[in-house]
Design a protein around this motif. Structure first.
Motif, PDB file in Angstrom:
ATOM      1  N   PHE A  35       0.845  -1.206   0.000  1.00 18.30           N
ATOM      2  CA  PHE A  35       0.000   0.000   0.000  1.00 18.30           C
ATOM      3  C   PHE A  35       0.875   1.249   0.000  1.00 18.30           C
ATOM      4  O   PHE A  35       0.592   2.222  -0.682  1.00 18.30           O
ATOM      5  N   ARG A  36       1.949   1.205   0.790  1.00 18.51           N
ATOM      6  CA  ARG A  36       2.849   2.354   0.856  1.00 18.51           C
ATOM      7  C   ARG A  36       3.523   2.627  -0.469  1.00 18.51           C
ATOM      8  O   ARG A  36       3.857   3.759  -0.790  1.00 18.51           O
ATOM      9  N   ASP A  37       3.746   1.562  -1.234  1.00 13.67           N
ATOM     10  CA  ASP A  37       4.462   1.712  -2.499  1.00 13.67           C
ATOM     11  C   ASP A  37       3.567   2.159  -3.651  1.00 13.67           C
ATOM     12  O   ASP A  37       4.050   2.377  -4.757  1.00 13.67           O
ATOM     13  N   LEU A  38       2.280   2.262  -3.395  1.00 15.39           N
ATOM     14  CA  LEU A  38       1.388   2.723  -4.461  1.00 15.39           C
ATOM     15  C   LEU A  38       1.738   4.167  -4.825  1.00 15.39           C
ATOM     16  O   LEU A  38       2.229   4.917  -3.982  1.00 15.39           O
ATOM     17  N   PRO A  39       1.486   4.562  -6.088  1.00 13.82           N
ATOM     18  CA  PRO A  39       1.690   5.967  -6.438  1.00 13.82           C
ATOM     19  C   PRO A  39       0.933   6.859  -5.449  1.00 13.82           C
ATOM     20  O   PRO A  39      -0.187   6.517  -5.038  1.00 13.82           O
ATOM     21  N   PHE A  40       1.553   7.948  -5.087  1.00 16.17           N
ATOM     22  CA  PHE A  40       1.014   8.818  -4.039  1.00 16.17           C
ATOM     23  C   PHE A  40      -0.465   9.140  -4.242  1.00 16.17           C
ATOM     24  O   PHE A  40      -1.281   8.984  -3.339  1.00 16.17           O
TER      25      PHE A  40
END
Ligand code: ADP
Ligand code: MG
Length: 426
Positions: free
Chosen positions: A109-114
């Motif tokens: 989830f953290r690595d998803l595009p902002f």
């Protein structure tokens, strides 16, 4: 280090902004205070959730650990004896394994595009995972029967809380569709998130049902699953939904190895089959005018079961998928249904159907379904394919443009000697 106070403020940012707006517009202060008080009731739990945004060491450490995936035959073998020791060991395995799997999802989830990760619905799911991580990671060691009972209680609560995650992700990604430049990245995220969720739910449900002692079952494994019955259950469900929606339903005809009986897990089938059948029924009905009601071509379902795998082919005469869309049909969020689940035909209505019949019936066929308005999100095919691959199989769509579509669902047997070395893991 960020203390709980700051965390609470951060989390309440949205509600507080709302409240102060109310306030400045001269709305009753009483109401503002009341709502603030209501949010404080769950303050402690929320504080913990939000603290987890910062409590990265715990999530990161867990995410670095290797997940221990089990073969279905191992699950079957270990679940055979229903004594306390078995159940305790099963809980201890989950206690070690769950935080690892959940933490890996949080990192994703953290690595998803902002801009995608910021979507309120997607952020909501992210928070659900953080909360689950905290609950699971902080649960005291399980040594006694009592510990196990309260752990299982927590697990079933979490299953419930995460019930709508697929629908939430489907609508979240639909909302931020236009911000997504890297389709591949999102598809990988969804494949992984959804199949990991399926795996977690299978493991948890397996553990929870170990105590149930249902005849013919070892946990979630139906040791003598009659494939025909599982398919018929999905057919009945989809027929009911379709007749409610369209007032007419094509015949669903079953042939091939209709007497096949083998051990298998119904959970993934109860998701995949209705999705494929809904598509076939929708295509059939929509490509034939009302006058042709008597002549709706049947949908043929053919079963083959062999030493290694079993195959279900679903053939419709719904006109097929146009050439330029065949590839896209398997993309997440691709749909030819009208935009929005609230639209009327040609979409299958989800919660839009008058009595919310769709979601209720979804629960009837599968207590652990995608639930809610699945149609129109364009999640049916890609999710089904991801699940099939997770189960060591495949899902292929063959369209005969102008005539109809064949969908082949192939799944590995869980106990075949031929599949032993290549067998899948949950
Ligand atoms: P949804 O059903 O929500 O649209 P799916 O992933 O199930 O999403 O299907 C995506 C699209 O693929 C459908 O909107 C439809 O255009 C096409 N499709 C899928 N199955 C069939 C079929 N059997 N016949 C014709 N078109 C199909
Ligand atoms: Mg569909």
């Amino acid at each position: 280090v960020v203390g709980p106070r700051q965390s609470i403020n951060l989390l309440h940012l949205r509600p507080f902004t709302l409240h102060s707006n109310h306030y400045h517009r001269g709305h009753s202060t009483n109401r503002v205070e009341y709502r603030a008080a209501a949010t404080i009731t769950s303050e402690r739990e929320r504080a913990r959730t939000v603290a987890a945004y910062y409590n990265q060491p715990a999530v990161e450490a867990a995410a670095k650990k290797k997940s221990v995936r089990l073969t279905p035959s191992a699950i079957l073998y270990h679940g055979r004896s229903e004594d306390e020791a078995t159940i305790l060991r099963s809980a201890q395995y989950l206690q070690k394994e769950m935080p690892v799997r959940v933490a890996k999802r949080i990192i994703a989830f953290r690595d998803l595009p902002f801009i995608v990760g910021c979507n309120p619905i997607i952020l909501g799911v992210h928070e659900l995972y953080l909360r689950a991580f905290n609950i699971l990671n902080n649960f005291p060691a399980i040594n006694t029967k009592e510990d196990e009972v309260s752990y299982s209680q927590k697990l079933s609560e979490l299953l419930e809380d995460h019930q709508d995650v697929v629908t939430q992700l489907a609508s979240g990604f639909r909302e931020c569709r236009r911000h997504i430049h890297n389709e591949e990245l999102v598809a990988r995220f969804l494949d992984k998130t959804l199949t990991s969720r399926l795996g977690i739910r299978m493991l948890v449900q397996h553990h929870l049902s170990l105590r149930e002692n249902k005849p013919n079952y070892v946990g979630i494994i139906n040791v003598g699953m009659k494939l025909k019955e599982v398919i018929e259950r999905s057919c009945q469900f989809v027929s009911r939904v379709a007749s409610h929606k369209y007032g007419r339903v094509p015949l669903l005809k079953l042939s091939g190895h209709v007497n096949a009986v083998f051990p298998y897990i119904e959970l993934p089938l109860d998701y995949i089959l209705p999705e494929i059948l809904k598509n076939a029924v929708r295509a059939t009905v929509e490509s034939h005018s009302e006058i042709e009601v008597m002549h709706l071509p049947p949908i043929h379902i053919t079963i083959a079961s062999n030493e290694i795998d079993f195959i279900i082919r679903i053939s419709d005469r719904g006109g097929g998928i146009p050439h330029h869309l065949t590839k896209r049909a398997l993309e997440y969020n691709f749909t030819t249904a009208n935009d929005g689940a609230t639209s009327s035909p040609p979409a299958f209505s989800g919660t839009s159907s008058p009595e919310g019949v769709f979601s209720n019936m979804m629960e009837a066929v599968n207590p652990n379904p995608v639930g809610g308005p699945m149609h129109g999100f364009g999640f049916g095919l890609p999710t089904s394919r991801a699940y099939a691959e997770y189960m060591g199989g495949s899902l292929e769509v063959q369209a005969m443009q102008g005539i109809g579509t064949d969908v082949y669902l192939r799944l590995k047997h869980i106990n075949s000697p031929g599949a032993s070395f290549s067998s899948f893991r949950i």
